[in-house]
Design an enzyme around this catalytic site. Sequence first.
Site, PDB file in Angstrom:
ATOM      1  N   SER A   1       0.674  -1.158  -0.003  1.00 16.19           N
ATOM      2  CA  SER A   1      -0.126   0.050  -0.094  1.00 16.19           C
ATOM      3  C   SER A   1       0.861   1.252   0.018  1.00 16.19           C
ATOM      4  O   SER A   1       1.973   1.380   0.784  1.00 16.19           O
ATOM      5  CB  SER A   1      -0.841  -0.070   1.308  1.00 16.19           C
ATOM      6  OG  SER A   1      -1.487   1.343   1.452  1.00 16.19           O
TER       7      SER A   1
ATOM      8  N   GLU B   1     -10.764   4.682  -6.672  1.00 18.42           N
ATOM      9  CA  GLU B   1     -10.744   5.021  -5.396  1.00 18.42           C
ATOM     10  C   GLU B   1     -10.502   6.837  -5.553  1.00 18.42           C
ATOM     11  O   GLU B   1      -9.441   7.409  -5.403  1.00 18.42           O
ATOM     12  CB  GLU B   1      -9.634   4.763  -4.415  1.00 18.42           C
ATOM     13  CG  GLU B   1      -9.957   3.522  -4.047  1.00 18.42           C
ATOM     14  CD  GLU B   1      -8.800   2.886  -3.038  1.00 18.42           C
ATOM     15  OE1 GLU B   1      -7.954   3.659  -2.716  1.00 18.42           O
ATOM     16  OE2 GLU B   1      -9.082   1.814  -2.469  1.00 18.42           O
TER      17      GLU B   1
ATOM     18  N   HIS C   1      -8.021   8.932  -3.271  1.00 19.26           N
ATOM     19  CA  HIS C   1      -6.779   8.363  -2.775  1.00 19.26           C
ATOM     20  C   HIS C   1      -5.815   9.231  -3.549  1.00 19.26           C
ATOM     21  O   HIS C   1      -5.825   9.007  -5.113  1.00 19.26           O
ATOM     22  CB  HIS C   1      -6.737   6.711  -2.785  1.00 19.26           C
ATOM     23  CG  HIS C   1      -5.097   6.317  -2.496  1.00 19.26           C
ATOM     24  ND1 HIS C   1      -4.783   5.801  -1.744  1.00 19.26           N
ATOM     25  CD2 HIS C   1      -4.121   6.434  -3.534  1.00 19.26           C
ATOM     26  CE1 HIS C   1      -3.563   5.350  -1.570  1.00 19.26           C
ATOM     27  NE2 HIS C   1      -3.138   5.764  -2.805  1.00 19.26           N
TER      28      HIS C   1
HETATM   29 ZN    ZN Z   1      -5.812   5.480   0.251  1.00 25.63          ZN
END
Ligand code: ZN
Length: 320
Positions: free
Chosen positions: A238, A290, A293
């Site tokens: 991530s 997303e 993000h």
């Molecule tokens: Zn994120």
Amino acid sequence: MIDLHKKNMQDNIEIETAFVEKVPNGTDTSVLKAKENNAKKFLCASLAVIVAFVGIVCGLVNKRNENIIAQQKIEKIENKQNAVNVVAPVTPDATKTVGAQAPANSTKPESTTKAPNTPKVAKPGTMDKPTTIKIDKDKWYLTLVNAGYRIPSSYEPDLVYVCNSGQRLDRRVAAAYEKMYNAALKDGATLTPCSGYRSYERQEKNYNRKVDFYKGQGYSEQEAKKEAATRIMPPGSSEHNLGYAMDIVCADSWFKDTKEFKWLMENAQDYGFILRYPEDKQKITGVIYEPWHWRYVGVETAKQLKESGLVLEEYLGVAK
Ligand code: ZN
């Protein structure tokens, strides 16, 4: 017109009647009908084959065009980067740069990079056997992490709190975020930090919880891991583990309808941030859309990605 049509219909009926009448005595008309039906079936089947063939050819042509367009975008970036090289003197040290990442246990990574100035990137691993990377000191901002590329659990970024919030980012990214935050605020958009850095351990816990959820839904271990990774990245993969990304305002799809999202779409590249997981690139990123993000890649790269529409995997030449 209607009269003419009626006449044609009548003529057809007459022709058909004449055909039936001219059948020699003793010939079974059902045999002729069967032959006629077979001929029709053959004709229909032939047409179906032709239509299917044309469909396949069109599909292949479309795919080829898509590849050409993607290649053109990369070439455009290459040309720009070459133009920059002409005016920017290359220092001897710069030529020694090996790229943003290399396999942790190797000094000579295999490269699949397409653009000459992008760093050399090791071959992507798989969900079960990911490539462990180490971060290049010079091009740290181009570090690619996803299910196939992961940082080791021992990685510890230099973190600072952002905009007086409880969220932290890599010190270098935090500086760029604050700049962007203040610029947006002047335009009436508040880019509230919602979720920044996450530790490897926390990521692992979140991910395992998601895997368990899918297993509870009847998925196999393998399928559950794959499905979970489209929503919560496995630990080490991530961008939150790097401290390079911020979930802004919230982590919900309604964010795409806010003035903050609109502001980011228009201006984020000027501060080095990109929408990392766009809606139309889910097959390449492996992650759902997303809108919240936003990832730091440096101003120059962010502008190139924005202009070309490429995602980081494509830019670095490792898109599957
Ligand atoms: Zn994120």
